[in-house]
Design an enzyme around this catalytic site. Structure first.
Site, short mmCIF file in Angstrom:
data_model
loop_
_atom_site.label_atom_id
_atom_site.label_comp_id
_atom_site.label_asym_id
_atom_site.label_seq_id
_atom_site.Cartn_x
_atom_site.Cartn_y
_atom_site.Cartn_z
N ASP A 495 48.48 33.10 38.52
CA ASP A 495 47.45 32.93 39.55
C ASP A 495 46.62 34.21 39.57
O ASP A 495 47.12 35.27 39.98
CB ASP A 495 48.16 32.69 40.89
CG ASP A 495 47.19 32.40 42.03
OD1 ASP A 495 46.02 32.81 41.93
OD2 ASP A 495 47.63 31.79 43.01
N HIS A 496 45.39 34.10 39.14
CA HIS A 496 44.57 35.31 38.99
C HIS A 496 44.18 35.94 40.32
O HIS A 496 43.68 37.06 40.37
CB HIS A 496 43.32 34.96 38.17
CG HIS A 496 42.81 36.12 37.35
ND1 HIS A 496 43.33 37.39 37.44
CD2 HIS A 496 41.83 36.18 36.42
CE1 HIS A 496 42.67 38.18 36.62
NE2 HIS A 496 41.76 37.48 35.99
#
Ligand code: CAO
Length: 523
Positions: A495-496
Site C-alpha cells: 500500500d503506497h
C-alpha cells in the site's frame, strides 16, 4: 451546564443537563476516553437532533472513571453521561432557561411577525443561511434561517404555518433577541399557542406585531457558550447538513464549502455526492456489456461458490481502495535447496514456503511498517507486535486465507505440519472464522503450480503481501562465469500510502539476503 450528584467519596456522576424540551437526543460522538484527565468546561459528548447539534461540556475537572453512554444512545436530561473521579468542587453554571412565551390564538387571516426567539445570552448572532423565500408556504416548525456564533449554529423554526410575505434579514446580518426575521400571512387557526402577539390583516397597510418564536423542541437548546454545534475538528455546516452527511456516509471534511467562511451548504454536499457517483471511483465503475455468448458456440453457466463471491467482493475493495505498487526480486536459494534435500533424504518434507515464512518474519521485525494496518481515520498506523501470517490457499471452492499464528515461535517442521493440517482443513471447508483472522502480512505462493511472476493484491487491512512463484535454475553471471543457480521469484505488493518505494526495496533486499543465507532462519 451539567448537573452532578455526589455518589461515593471521589466519584461524581456527570448528568445530562437541561438542554431544553428535548426528549431522547442521540449521542453522535464521545469526546473522552476512560482515564482521560479533563478540565472543567471541556466537551465530553456531542448530541444531535434533526435540527441542532451540541457539544456537552463537563462542569468539573477530573479523571474519567466510566463512560455510561454509547454512540447511538438516545439520552435525556438526568441521564448519567460519565463518572468523574477526583473532580473539583461543584462549579455548576446556571442552567439555561427558555424564555416563557405568551399564549395567543387568532382565528382570522393575519400577518404574523416572526422574531428572533430567546437563544440564550447571545447578542448579535450572524445570519448564515436563509432557508425560505418570499412566497414560500412554510409549515409550523420549518426552519427559516440559520444563526451562527463562533461556538454554535442553530436553525430557527417558524412557529406558524403560512405564506412568507417578506423577509427582513439578509445573510451576514447580526441579530439579537426580538429582531424581526420575516412576516408570514397565516390564518388564525394555524397560530400556535406558542406565539405571542399577532395582528389581524389590514388590507391597506398590514400591521405587524412582534411574535416571539418559541424554539421548537428540536431547536430549543440555547446558544450558550458552553454548547457548541461544531465539533472542534470538524467542518463548518449546519446541523441538518451534518445529519444528512452522516446518513449517507459522507465525511464532511472532504467537502468544500462555498458558503460564507467556507460553510458547507446543501448544494456543496449534493455536488460532492454527485461527483463521486459520476466519477470512476469504484461505486460507479462503468459496467461491462452483457453479451449472449451462446451466439458464438456452446456455453454452460456455473454458479460462483459462496467463497468466490465473498473473496471477490473483498478483492475488489482491496484493489479499488489501495494504491498498489509491486516490486520484484529473484533470490539465490541454492543453499536452502541443499538443506531441503538433506532433510528430505532424512524423511523430513519441507517446502520452500516454510523457509519463506520464517524469513518474512525476520524481515518484518526489521521493517515494522509492513506488519501494520491503517486505523479508521487513515491518519495513524497500527504497528503489530505479533507475527501472524495469512497464507493464501487454493481450495475446490475458491481462495481462502487462513492465518498461521506466532510464526516466530515455531520451527520449520512445526510450520510444515501446521501448513499441511490447515490446508487440509481449508480444502475440506472446515476452517472457522477465527482461523482466518489476525494476520499482519500475507504470503501467496504459487510456487507449487508454476509461473515466473505475478502481482498479488494487498489483503486489506494489511498493507503488504508477498507473492512467490516457481523457482527455476538460471545462469547467473558471477563476474567470470555463468553459474547455474536456483532462483526464487518474489513479488512484493504494498500500500503506497503506508510504504514508499525505498522502504519496499529495503524490505525486499533484507528478505533476499535472509533467504539466500538461511543460517539465521535455522538458528
Ligand atoms: N518453487 C519451486 N517449487 C516449489 C515452490 C517454489 N516456489 N513452492 C512449492 N514448490 C514445490 C514443493 O516443494 C512441492 O514439491 P515437492 O513435493 O517435490 O517438495 C510442490 O511444489 C507442491 O508444493 P505445495 O504447493 O503442495 O506446498 P507449499 O507449501 O508450497 O504450499 C499451499 C502450500 C497450501 C500454500 C499450496 O498448496 C496452495 O494452496 N497454493 C496456492 C496458493 C494460491 O492459490 N495463491 C493464489 C492466491 S491469489 O489467487
Amino acid at each position: 451546564m451539567i448537573d452532578e450528584i455526589c455518589t461515593m467519596s471521589a466519584i461524581k456522576n456527570i448528568e445530562l443537563p437541561d438542554i431544553g424540551d428535548f426528549d431522547e437526543v442521540e449521542v453522535i460522538e464521545i469526546l473522552v476516553n476512560i482515564g482521560d484527565t479533563i478540565a472543567a468546561d471541556e466537551s465530553i459528548i456531542t448530541l444531535e437532533s434533526d435540527k441542532a447539534s451540541m457539544e456537552i461540556p463537563t462542569p468539573q475537572a477530573g479523571v474519567v472513571a466510566n463512560i455510561n453512554v454509547s454512540i447511538g444512545d438516545k439520552i435525556k436530561q438526568g441521564d448519567v453521561v460519565i463518572e468523574l473521579e477526583n473532580s473539583e468542587e461543584d462549579k455548576k453554571t446556571p442552567k439555561p432557561t427558555a424564555k416563557k412565551t405568551n399564549e395567543s390564538k387568532q382565528l382570522n387571516t393575519q400577518i404574523v411577525a416572526v422574531n428572533v426567539p430567546d437563544i440564550g445570552d447571545f447578542d448579535e448572532v450572524e445570519v448564515i443561511e436563509i432557508l425560505t423565500a418570499v412566497g414560500d408556504n412554510v409549515s409550523e416548525e420549518d426552519s427559516i434561517i440559520t444563526l451562527e456564533s463562533d461556538k454554535a449554529s442553530m436553525e430557527i423554526p417558524t412557529p406558524v404555518s403560512g405564506k412568507v410575505t417578506d423577509i427582513n434579514v439578509k445573510l451576514g446580518d447580526k441579530l439579537s433577541l426580538g429582531d424581526l426575521i420575516l412576516n408570514i400571512e397565516t390564518t388564525g387557526d394555524s397560530v400556535s399557542e406558542k406565539t405571542t402577539d399577532t395582528t389581524p390583516i389590514a388590507p391597506a397597510k398590514p400591521e405587524t406585531a412582534p411574535l416571539a418564536v418559541a424554539p421548537s423542541p428540536a431547536s430549543k437548546p440555547t446558544l450558550d457558550q458552553s454548547i457548541s454545534t461544531l465539533p472542534s475538528s470538524e467542518s463548518h455546516a449546519s446541523p441538518s447538513i451534518r445529519k444528512m452527511a452522516r446518513e449517507i456516509g459522507v465525511d464532511l471534511s472532504r467537502v468544500t464549502g462555498t458558503g460564507q467562511k467556507g460553510r458547507i451548504l446543501d448544494i456543496d454536499l449534493k455536488g460532492y455526492v454527485k461527483q463521486i457517483l459520476t466519477s470512476g471511483s469504484g461505486a460507479s465503475l462503468p459496467k461491462t456489456p452483457v453479451i449472449d455468448f451462446s451466439k458464438f458456440g456452446e456455453v454452460e453457466t456455473v454458479a460462483l461458490s459462496r467463497i468466490n463471491k465473498l473473496s471477490g467482493k473483498h478483492l475488489s475493495a482491496c484493489w479499488l481502495n489501495i494504491p498498489h505498487v509491486t516490486q520484484f526480486d529473484e533470490v539465490n536459494i541454492d543453499q536452502m535447496e541443499a538443506f531441503r534435500q538433506e532433510q528430505k533424504n532424512k524423511g523430513i518434507k519441507l517446502t520452500p514456503l516454510v523457509f519463506i515464512m520464517k524469513a518474512v518474519i525476520q524481515a518484518l521485525k526489521k521493517h515494522p511498517r509492513l506488519n501494520a494496518s491503517l486505523d479508521e481515520s487513515e491518519e495513524n498506523l497500527i504497528l503489530k507486535k505479533y507475527f501472524n501470517l495469512g497464507i493464501a490457499m487454493d481450495t475446490p471452492n475458491g481462495l481462502v486465507v487462513p492465518v498461521i499464528k506466532n510464526v516466530e515461535k515455531k520451527s520449520l517442521t512445526e510450520l510444515a505440519t501446521e501448513l499441511a493440517e490447515t490446508s487440509a482443513k481449508a480444502r475440506d471447508g472446515k476452517l472457522k472464522p477465527g482461523d482466518m483472522q489476525g494476520a499482519g502480512f500475507t504470503i501467496s505462493s504459487l510456487g507449487g503450480i508454476g509461473g515466473t511472476q505475478f502481482t498479488p493484491i494487498v489483503n486489506s487491512p494489511e498493507v503488504a503481501i508477498l507473492g512467490v512463484s516457481r523457482a527455476q535454475t538460471k545462469p547467473i553471471w558471477d563476474g567470470k562465469n555463468f553459474i547455474p543457480t536456483l532462483t526464487l521469484p518474489l513479488a512484493l505488493s504494498y500500500d503506497h500510502r503506508v510504504i514508499d518505494g525505498a522502504q519496499g526495496g529495503r524490505f525486499m533486499a533484507d528478505l533476499n539476503s535472509i533467504l539466500s543465507d538461511i543460517r539465521e532462519i535455522l538458528l
